[in-house]
Write a protein that holds these residues in place. Sequence first.
Motif, PDB file in Angstrom:
ATOM      1  N   TYR A 174       1.085  -1.305  -0.431  1.00  0.00           N
ATOM      2  CA  TYR A 174       0.193  -0.004  -0.153  1.00  0.00           C
ATOM      3  C   TYR A 174       0.834   1.296   0.446  1.00  0.00           C
ATOM      4  CZ  TYR A 174      -4.525  -2.788   0.463  1.00  0.00           C
ATOM      5  OH  TYR A 174      -5.482  -3.436   0.522  1.00  0.00           O
TER       6      TYR A 174
ATOM      7  N   TRP B 128      -3.952  -6.445  -6.849  1.00  0.00           N
ATOM      8  CA  TRP B 128      -4.863  -7.461  -6.991  1.00  0.00           C
ATOM      9  C   TRP B 128      -6.138  -6.628  -7.467  1.00  0.00           C
ATOM     10  CZ3 TRP B 128      -1.930  -6.586  -2.896  1.00  0.00           C
ATOM     11  CH2 TRP B 128      -1.994  -5.495  -1.765  1.00  0.00           C
TER      12      TRP B 128
ATOM     13  N   HIS C 146      -8.909  -4.401  -8.790  1.00  0.00           N
ATOM     14  CA  HIS C 146     -10.394  -4.873 -10.161  1.00  0.00           C
ATOM     15  C   HIS C 146     -11.453  -3.755  -9.907  1.00  0.00           C
ATOM     16  CE1 HIS C 146     -12.707  -6.740  -6.725  1.00  0.00           C
ATOM     17  NE2 HIS C 146     -11.781  -6.699  -6.439  1.00  0.00           N
TER      18      HIS C 146
ATOM     19  N   GLY D 177     -10.628  -7.918   4.403  1.00  0.00           N
ATOM     20  CA  GLY D 177      -9.771  -7.666   3.912  1.00  0.00           C
ATOM     21  C   GLY D 177      -9.856  -7.087   2.478  1.00  0.00           C
ATOM     22  N   CYS D 178     -11.148  -6.216   2.518  1.00  0.00           N
ATOM     23  CA  CYS D 178     -11.821  -5.362   1.892  1.00  0.00           C
ATOM     24  C   CYS D 178     -11.206  -4.741   0.425  1.00  0.00           C
ATOM     25  CB  CYS D 178     -13.061  -4.607   2.414  1.00  0.00           C
ATOM     26  SG  CYS D 178     -11.986  -2.911   3.207  1.00  0.00           S
ATOM     27  N   GLY D 179      -9.896  -4.496   0.770  1.00  0.00           N
ATOM     28  CA  GLY D 179      -8.572  -3.646  -0.104  1.00  0.00           C
ATOM     29  C   GLY D 179      -9.343  -1.956  -0.191  1.00  0.00           C
TER      30      GLY D 179
ATOM     31  N   ASP E  34     -10.318  -3.801   7.821  1.00  0.00           N
ATOM     32  CA  ASP E  34      -8.717  -4.350   6.672  1.00  0.00           C
ATOM     33  C   ASP E  34      -8.109  -3.911   8.329  1.00  0.00           C
ATOM     34  OD1 ASP E  34      -8.044  -4.558   3.428  1.00  0.00           O
ATOM     35  OD2 ASP E  34      -6.653  -4.136   5.020  1.00  0.00           O
ATOM     36  N   PHE E  35      -7.061  -4.525   7.891  1.00  0.00           N
ATOM     37  CA  PHE E  35      -5.553  -4.136   9.075  1.00  0.00           C
ATOM     38  C   PHE E  35      -4.537  -3.242   8.505  1.00  0.00           C
ATOM     39  CE2 PHE E  35      -2.773  -8.387   8.228  1.00  0.00           C
ATOM     40  CZ  PHE E  35      -2.612  -7.535   6.816  1.00  0.00           C
ATOM     41  N   ILE E  36      -4.947  -2.529   7.021  1.00  0.00           N
ATOM     42  CA  ILE E  36      -3.843  -2.013   6.806  1.00  0.00           C
ATOM     43  C   ILE E  36      -5.516  -0.649   6.953  1.00  0.00           C
ATOM     44  CG2 ILE E  36      -2.842  -0.286   4.471  1.00  0.00           C
ATOM     45  CD1 ILE E  36      -1.420  -3.403   6.194  1.00  0.00           C
TER      46      ILE E  36
ATOM     47  N   ALA F  39      -8.711  -3.747  11.331  1.00  0.00           N
ATOM     48  CA  ALA F  39      -8.617  -4.700  12.535  1.00  0.00           C
ATOM     49  C   ALA F  39      -7.891  -6.040  11.994  1.00  0.00           C
ATOM     50  CB  ALA F  39      -9.433  -5.232  13.091  1.00  0.00           C
ATOM     51  N   ASP F  40      -7.058  -6.880  12.303  1.00  0.00           N
ATOM     52  CA  ASP F  40      -6.554  -8.229  12.242  1.00  0.00           C
ATOM     53  C   ASP F  40      -8.026  -9.001  12.040  1.00  0.00           C
ATOM     54  OD1 ASP F  40      -5.911 -10.593  11.387  1.00  0.00           O
ATOM     55  OD2 ASP F  40      -4.024  -9.798  11.637  1.00  0.00           O
ATOM     56  N   ILE F  41      -8.374  -9.283  10.977  1.00  0.00           N
ATOM     57  CA  ILE F  41      -9.463 -10.895  11.623  1.00  0.00           C
ATOM     58  C   ILE F  41      -9.296 -11.484  12.130  1.00  0.00           C
ATOM     59  CG2 ILE F  41      -8.919 -11.947   9.382  1.00  0.00           C
ATOM     60  CD1 ILE F  41     -12.489 -11.216  10.010  1.00  0.00           C
TER      61      ILE F  41
ATOM     62  N   HIS G 131     -12.634 -12.125   0.052  1.00  0.00           N
ATOM     63  CA  HIS G 131     -11.939 -11.869  -1.365  1.00  0.00           C
ATOM     64  C   HIS G 131     -10.774 -11.747  -1.686  1.00  0.00           C
ATOM     65  CE1 HIS G 131     -15.191 -11.352  -4.901  1.00  0.00           C
ATOM     66  NE2 HIS G 131     -15.422 -12.566  -3.955  1.00  0.00           N
TER      67      HIS G 131
ATOM     68  N   LEU H 251      -8.121 -13.055   1.233  1.00  0.00           N
ATOM     69  CA  LEU H 251      -7.609 -12.635   2.639  1.00  0.00           C
ATOM     70  C   LEU H 251      -7.115 -13.692   2.865  1.00  0.00           C
ATOM     71  CD1 LEU H 251      -8.292 -10.975   5.915  1.00  0.00           C
ATOM     72  CD2 LEU H 251      -7.229 -12.857   5.627  1.00  0.00           C
TER      73      LEU H 251
HETATM   74  C1  LIG Z   1      -5.416  -9.733  -1.892  1.00  0.00           C
HETATM   75  S1  LIG Z   1      -5.868  -7.808  -1.065  1.00  0.00           S
HETATM   76  C2  LIG Z   1      -7.582  -8.365  -2.066  1.00  0.00           C
HETATM   77  C3  LIG Z   1      -8.164  -7.182  -1.719  1.00  0.00           C
HETATM   78  C4  LIG Z   1      -9.721  -7.386  -1.814  1.00  0.00           C
HETATM   79  N1  LIG Z   1     -10.930  -8.192  -1.018  1.00  0.00           N
HETATM   80  C5  LIG Z   1     -10.506  -7.095  -3.594  1.00  0.00           C
HETATM   81  O1  LIG Z   1     -10.395  -8.176  -3.784  1.00  0.00           O
HETATM   82  O2  LIG Z   1      -9.917  -6.808  -4.146  1.00  0.00           O
HETATM   83  C6  LIG Z   1      -6.079  -9.482   0.786  1.00  0.00           C
HETATM   84  C7  LIG Z   1      -6.723  -7.653   1.617  1.00  0.00           C
HETATM   85  O3  LIG Z   1      -6.566  -8.154   2.987  1.00  0.00           O
HETATM   86  C8  LIG Z   1      -6.181  -7.331   4.146  1.00  0.00           C
HETATM   87  N2  LIG Z   1      -5.837  -8.283   4.560  1.00  0.00           N
HETATM   88  C9  LIG Z   1      -4.804  -9.473   4.653  1.00  0.00           C
HETATM   89  N3  LIG Z   1      -4.327 -10.297   5.978  1.00  0.00           N
HETATM   90  C10 LIG Z   1      -5.859  -9.741   6.909  1.00  0.00           C
HETATM   91  C11 LIG Z   1      -5.869  -9.949   8.150  1.00  0.00           C
HETATM   92  N4  LIG Z   1      -4.981 -10.979   8.829  1.00  0.00           N
HETATM   93  N5  LIG Z   1      -6.709  -8.787   8.629  1.00  0.00           N
HETATM   94  C12 LIG Z   1      -7.021  -7.908   7.760  1.00  0.00           C
HETATM   95  N6  LIG Z   1      -6.970  -7.497   6.195  1.00  0.00           N
HETATM   96  C13 LIG Z   1      -6.049  -8.813   6.061  1.00  0.00           C
HETATM   97  C14 LIG Z   1      -4.643  -6.967   3.243  1.00  0.00           C
HETATM   98  O4  LIG Z   1      -4.627  -5.438   4.406  1.00  0.00           O
HETATM   99  C15 LIG Z   1      -5.013  -6.673   1.619  1.00  0.00           C
HETATM  100  O5  LIG Z   1      -6.192  -5.323   1.756  1.00  0.00           O
END
Ligand SMILES: C[S@@+](CC[C@H](N)C(=O)[O-])C[C@H]1O[C@@H](n2cnc3c(N)ncnc32)[C@H](O)[C@@H]1O
Length: 323
Positions: free
Chosen positions: A13, A24, A26, A49-51, A70-72, A95-97, A112, A114
Amino acid sequence: MSTHEKETFLQAYNWVESWQTLPWAHDEPTLFLAHVCSRKKPGTALDIGCGAGTDSVFLAKQGWEVTSLDFIPKALEYTVQRASAAGVSVTPVEADITAWEPPQQYDLVLDHGLLHNLDVVRYPAYRDSVLKALAVTGEFVLLHWHPLFAGQDQGEVGPTRSSREQIKAFFAPDLQERFFAREEFEDLPATVGRGMTQAYYLFRPNLAEAKPAELIAQITTALTDHAIDADAALGADKLPTDVSDELLACIVGPGRLGITHRVPAAEDARAVLTAWAERHGLDAGAVALLIHLLASGQQGNICTEEPKCSECAVKFCKRLRYR
Ligand SMILES: C[S@@+](CC[C@H](N)C(=O)[O-])C[C@H]1O[C@@H](n2cnc3c(N)ncnc32)[C@H](O)[C@@H]1O
Ligand code: SF4
């Protein structure tokens, strides 16, 4: 909590100038998600992991009340900005899921991309969070990479490829796969293994696991409807003899009662049924008798080799997929 996955995503990021340049990115939801939503009334959705928020914004535009996790922080900023530009809103959660306590249950949980980026040490915590977050009538949509061919290299940065069997076993017995689709990609960078099969899963809570006593009550009703007095029959100490182990295996399997996520070997069917009953504090002998009555051609004559589903009160049965 910081993890090596979080450091990796943070770098990604920090490196990009816009959400469109995320690897990733889209700008449309997958056909799979669009299809799942087209047959559902909007409710509450959790996008883990909404990205950059493509799916969250799509769901909000369809009328869903969306929580985007999302954690970022940058991911959440993109998501909130894009929602606002589209004239909708989402609830962002940083948060971290794997360390998150869901404050409520959701009608739709979406992952999608994570899970396939998660370190295996955190799989059990991830699974716990998903199970807690999903309503018993809810659906879980998962996009997870699958090998393009057996023994495929996953490159330096993965993501992890998992087979369909591994994914189903991971969520069993609590969730049951209801739909599976795949799309092949053959021209990806070497760092992510050049190719993969993108697998789309739709899972639902397994009602045989979530509501075992209700399943037994439905079987009893089916028997009563067919003039079998289950209470009187429970006094009998012998099972009907015309129910083969093969039929029993089919009945406990994922296509009928869903007591297991795969059809067991015929010789294991009785043990599988006993283990399920005991796990739920049910009388294993009584459960076996009810199911044998249901399956016997000389007794209930309902769930036989040629099941009479139109005359059966077992609503949790997976044979009636769209009930
Ligand atoms: C490959 S990206 C996919 C993003 C989105 N879902 C998409 O389809 O474009 C994975 C996302 O999951 C988040 N992520 C990964 N591990 C995570 C965790 N343990 N808790 C929360 N978010 C997480 C990342 O920061 C990233 O934004
Ligand atoms: S609905 Fe059909 S397959 Fe399911 S338990 Fe009833 S008879 Fe058996």
